[in-house]
Design a protein around this motif. Structure first.
Motif, PDB file in Angstrom:
ATOM      1  N   PHE A 107      23.066   7.697  12.913  1.00 56.07           N
ATOM      2  CA  PHE A 107      23.468   6.166  12.712  1.00 56.07           C
ATOM      3  C   PHE A 107      24.806   6.235  12.405  1.00 56.07           C
ATOM      4  O   PHE A 107      25.085   6.623  11.113  1.00 56.07           O
ATOM      5  N   THR A 108      25.705   5.225  12.867  1.00 59.75           N
ATOM      6  CA  THR A 108      26.966   4.958  12.342  1.00 59.75           C
ATOM      7  C   THR A 108      27.065   3.930  11.369  1.00 59.75           C
ATOM      8  O   THR A 108      28.090   3.834  10.445  1.00 59.75           O
ATOM      9  N   SER A 109      25.967   3.074  10.939  1.00 59.29           N
ATOM     10  CA  SER A 109      25.962   2.245  10.035  1.00 59.29           C
ATOM     11  C   SER A 109      24.617   2.391   9.186  1.00 59.29           C
ATOM     12  O   SER A 109      23.552   2.600   9.676  1.00 59.29           O
ATOM     13  N   THR A 110      24.765   2.404   7.777  1.00 59.99           N
ATOM     14  CA  THR A 110      23.288   2.382   7.197  1.00 59.99           C
ATOM     15  C   THR A 110      22.642   1.081   7.412  1.00 59.99           C
ATOM     16  O   THR A 110      21.528   1.470   6.922  1.00 59.99           O
ATOM     17  N   PHE A 111      23.208   0.037   7.446  1.00 59.98           N
ATOM     18  CA  PHE A 111      22.461  -1.242   7.809  1.00 59.98           C
ATOM     19  C   PHE A 111      21.576  -0.823   9.146  1.00 59.98           C
ATOM     20  O   PHE A 111      20.370  -1.375   8.769  1.00 59.98           O
ATOM     21  N   VAL A 112      21.955  -0.263  10.066  1.00 58.71           N
ATOM     22  CA  VAL A 112      21.071  -0.050  11.137  1.00 58.71           C
ATOM     23  C   VAL A 112      20.100   0.957  10.879  1.00 58.71           C
ATOM     24  O   VAL A 112      18.880   0.786  11.102  1.00 58.71           O
ATOM     25  N   SER A 113      20.399   1.861  10.059  1.00 57.00           N
ATOM     26  CA  SER A 113      19.388   2.916   9.928  1.00 57.00           C
ATOM     27  C   SER A 113      18.468   2.404   8.768  1.00 57.00           C
ATOM     28  O   SER A 113      17.125   2.453   9.014  1.00 57.00           O
ATOM     29  N   LEU A 114      18.747   1.710   7.709  1.00 53.82           N
ATOM     30  CA  LEU A 114      17.879   0.789   6.977  1.00 53.82           C
ATOM     31  C   LEU A 114      17.014   0.048   7.710  1.00 53.82           C
ATOM     32  O   LEU A 114      15.860  -0.291   7.512  1.00 53.82           O
ATOM     33  N   PHE A 115      17.428  -0.839   8.618  1.00 53.28           N
ATOM     34  CA  PHE A 115      16.691  -1.817   9.331  1.00 53.28           C
ATOM     35  C   PHE A 115      15.650  -0.994  10.091  1.00 53.28           C
ATOM     36  O   PHE A 115      14.395  -1.377  10.186  1.00 53.28           O
ATOM     37  N   TYR A 116      16.025   0.300  10.682  1.00 51.40           N
ATOM     38  CA  TYR A 116      15.078   0.723  11.820  1.00 51.40           C
ATOM     39  C   TYR A 116      13.989   1.387  10.716  1.00 51.40           C
ATOM     40  O   TYR A 116      12.825   1.404  11.053  1.00 51.40           O
ATOM     41  N   THR A 117      14.333   1.971   9.576  1.00 53.44           N
ATOM     42  CA  THR A 117      13.347   2.752   8.724  1.00 53.44           C
ATOM     43  C   THR A 117      12.623   1.631   8.119  1.00 53.44           C
ATOM     44  O   THR A 117      11.416   1.829   7.979  1.00 53.44           O
ATOM     45  N   LEU A 118      12.825   0.622   7.673  1.00 58.36           N
ATOM     46  CA  LEU A 118      12.201  -0.524   7.286  1.00 58.36           C
ATOM     47  C   LEU A 118      11.129  -1.079   8.288  1.00 58.36           C
ATOM     48  O   LEU A 118       9.947  -1.510   7.989  1.00 58.36           O
ATOM     49  N   TYR A 119      11.560  -1.507   9.437  1.00 58.18           N
ATOM     50  CA  TYR A 119      10.577  -1.996  10.560  1.00 58.18           C
ATOM     51  C   TYR A 119       9.537  -0.802  10.627  1.00 58.18           C
ATOM     52  O   TYR A 119       8.422  -1.113  10.705  1.00 58.18           O
ATOM     53  N   CYS A 120       9.919   0.494  10.817  1.00 55.16           N
ATOM     54  CA  CYS A 120       8.794   1.651  10.896  1.00 55.16           C
ATOM     55  C   CYS A 120       7.878   1.595   9.889  1.00 55.16           C
ATOM     56  O   CYS A 120       6.676   1.726   9.873  1.00 55.16           O
ATOM     57  N   VAL A 121       8.423   1.642   8.619  1.00 51.68           N
ATOM     58  CA  VAL A 121       7.510   1.450   7.352  1.00 51.68           C
ATOM     59  C   VAL A 121       6.631   0.212   7.339  1.00 51.68           C
ATOM     60  O   VAL A 121       5.524   0.447   7.044  1.00 51.68           O
ATOM     61  N   GLY A 122       7.216  -0.786   7.864  1.00 51.40           N
ATOM     62  CA  GLY A 122       6.243  -1.948   8.062  1.00 51.40           C
ATOM     63  C   GLY A 122       5.415  -2.026   8.991  1.00 51.40           C
ATOM     64  O   GLY A 122       4.016  -2.124   8.490  1.00 51.40           O
ATOM     65  N   ILE A 123       5.411  -1.379   9.928  1.00 50.10           N
ATOM     66  CA  ILE A 123       4.447  -1.041  11.127  1.00 50.10           C
ATOM     67  C   ILE A 123       3.466  -0.143  10.480  1.00 50.10           C
ATOM     68  O   ILE A 123       2.215  -0.479  10.535  1.00 50.10           O
ATOM     69  N   ALA A 124       3.993   0.957   9.889  1.00 50.75           N
ATOM     70  CA  ALA A 124       2.910   1.886   9.351  1.00 50.75           C
ATOM     71  C   ALA A 124       2.091   1.295   8.256  1.00 50.75           C
ATOM     72  O   ALA A 124       0.925   1.531   8.033  1.00 50.75           O
ATOM     73  N   ALA A 125       2.614   0.335   7.442  1.00 47.92           N
ATOM     74  CA  ALA A 125       1.839  -0.321   6.437  1.00 47.92           C
ATOM     75  C   ALA A 125       0.634  -1.218   7.085  1.00 47.92           C
ATOM     76  O   ALA A 125      -0.436  -1.073   6.551  1.00 47.92           O
ATOM     77  N   VAL A 126       1.011  -2.002   7.989  1.00 52.34           N
ATOM     78  CA  VAL A 126      -0.018  -2.650   8.754  1.00 52.34           C
ATOM     79  C   VAL A 126      -1.014  -1.631   9.393  1.00 52.34           C
ATOM     80  O   VAL A 126      -2.167  -1.866   9.169  1.00 52.34           O
ATOM     81  N   PHE A 127      -0.553  -0.508   9.957  1.00 60.08           N
ATOM     82  CA  PHE A 127      -1.468   0.510  10.586  1.00 60.08           C
ATOM     83  C   PHE A 127      -2.408   1.030   9.359  1.00 60.08           C
ATOM     84  O   PHE A 127      -3.696   1.046   9.604  1.00 60.08           O
ATOM     85  N   VAL A 128      -1.999   1.154   8.091  1.00 57.74           N
ATOM     86  CA  VAL A 128      -2.649   1.799   7.305  1.00 57.74           C
ATOM     87  C   VAL A 128      -3.930   0.898   6.483  1.00 57.74           C
ATOM     88  O   VAL A 128      -4.923   1.050   6.392  1.00 57.74           O
ATOM     89  N   VAL A 129      -3.315  -0.559   6.201  1.00 52.69           N
ATOM     90  CA  VAL A 129      -4.021  -1.544   5.642  1.00 52.69           C
ATOM     91  C   VAL A 129      -5.190  -1.777   6.621  1.00 52.69           C
ATOM     92  O   VAL A 129      -6.311  -1.869   6.176  1.00 52.69           O
ATOM     93  N   VAL A 130      -5.229  -1.826   7.840  1.00 42.87           N
ATOM     94  CA  VAL A 130      -6.198  -2.259   8.635  1.00 42.87           C
ATOM     95  C   VAL A 130      -6.951  -1.091   8.849  1.00 42.87           C
ATOM     96  O   VAL A 130      -8.301  -1.271   9.032  1.00 42.87           O
ATOM     97  N   SER A 131      -6.352   0.092   9.184  1.00 49.41           N
ATOM     98  CA  SER A 131      -7.509   1.267   9.237  1.00 49.41           C
ATOM     99  C   SER A 131      -8.129   1.499   8.115  1.00 49.41           C
ATOM    100  O   SER A 131      -9.168   1.837   7.936  1.00 49.41           O
ATOM    101  N   VAL A 132      -7.577   1.178   6.779  1.00 48.06           N
ATOM    102  CA  VAL A 132      -8.386   1.276   5.434  1.00 48.06           C
ATOM    103  C   VAL A 132      -9.507   0.479   5.441  1.00 48.06           C
ATOM    104  O   VAL A 132     -10.711   0.454   5.178  1.00 48.06           O
ATOM    105  N   ASP A 133      -9.181  -0.893   5.906  1.00 44.90           N
ATOM    106  CA  ASP A 133     -10.137  -1.947   5.995  1.00 44.90           C
ATOM    107  C   ASP A 133     -11.439  -1.628   6.826  1.00 44.90           C
ATOM    108  O   ASP A 133     -12.523  -2.260   6.826  1.00 44.90           O
ATOM    109  N   MET A 134     -11.136  -0.748   7.832  1.00 51.05           N
ATOM    110  CA  MET A 134     -11.960  -0.534   8.992  1.00 51.05           C
ATOM    111  C   MET A 134     -13.259   0.406   8.172  1.00 51.05           C
ATOM    112  O   MET A 134     -14.335   0.246   8.697  1.00 51.05           O
ATOM    113  N   ALA A 135     -12.862   1.205   7.443  1.00 51.19           N
ATOM    114  CA  ALA A 135     -13.879   2.270   6.793  1.00 51.19           C
ATOM    115  C   ALA A 135     -14.636   1.494   6.180  1.00 51.19           C
ATOM    116  O   ALA A 135     -14.872   0.525   5.487  1.00 51.19           O
TER     117      ALA A 135
END
Length: 160
Positions: free
Chosen positions: A132-160
């Motif tokens: 990435f040429t910009s740290t903002f773009v890299s941070l934006f992408y990383t935060l988005y993926c972490v947010g999606i992963a957090a939703v997956f984890v929270v919902v999956s844990v609640d499934m159990a």
């Protein structure tokens, strides 16, 4: 070694598309979960095809095209994955707004990170590498993926 990875990714793509075709052949479209599983399989196939193609080519333009395909597959996979988990858990109604916001953000993220000015391509001994040429773009992408992963984890844990 990079060709081994490329072949593995392309084989995974074929398997994902085969699985989607197999589900289409069964024609059980009345269940939304079944249709979403087909879409997850297609997105996985697109993701694997894009990344497999990236590791085969030595041409920067072709690499960029495969990168766009791969990132599109990733974004679709994350979107459809959230929807199918929401359906399975019974939270789809509660998650509709969150999924809508994340989908809009996903489109924005995808358009930003596939833009050729947002990354640079370098040739190395192991193949082509992007940064990435910009740290903002890299941070934006990383935060988005972490947010999606957090939703997956929270919902999956609640499934159990």
């Amino acid at each position: 070694m990079r060709y081994v990875y490329a072949v593995v990714m392309l084989v995974c793509s074929v398997i994902a598309f085969f699985y989607a075709m197999l589900m289409l052949y069964k024609k059980n479209y009345k269940k939304i979960t079944y249709c979403m599983l087909i879409l997850v399989s297609v997105a996985s196939g697109v993701w694997s095809l894009g990344y497999g193609g990236m590791f085969i080519t030595n041409d920067a333009n072709v690499f960029s095209k495969f990168r766009m395909v791969g990132i599109s597959g990733i974004m679709l996979f994350m979107l459809f994955g959230q929807i199918i988990i929401g359906i399975l858990v019974g939270y789809l109604d509660k998650l509709k707004r969150l999924i809508a916001v994340e989908s809009l953000l996903g489109i924005i993220v995808m358009l930003v990170i596939i833009n050729p000015s947002s990354y640079s391509i370098k040739m190395t001994e192991t193949g082509i590498v992007t940064e990435f040429t910009s740290t903002f773009v890299s941070l934006f992408y990383t935060l988005y993926c972490v947010g999606i992963a957090a939703v997956f984890v929270v919902v999956s844990v609640d499934m159990a």
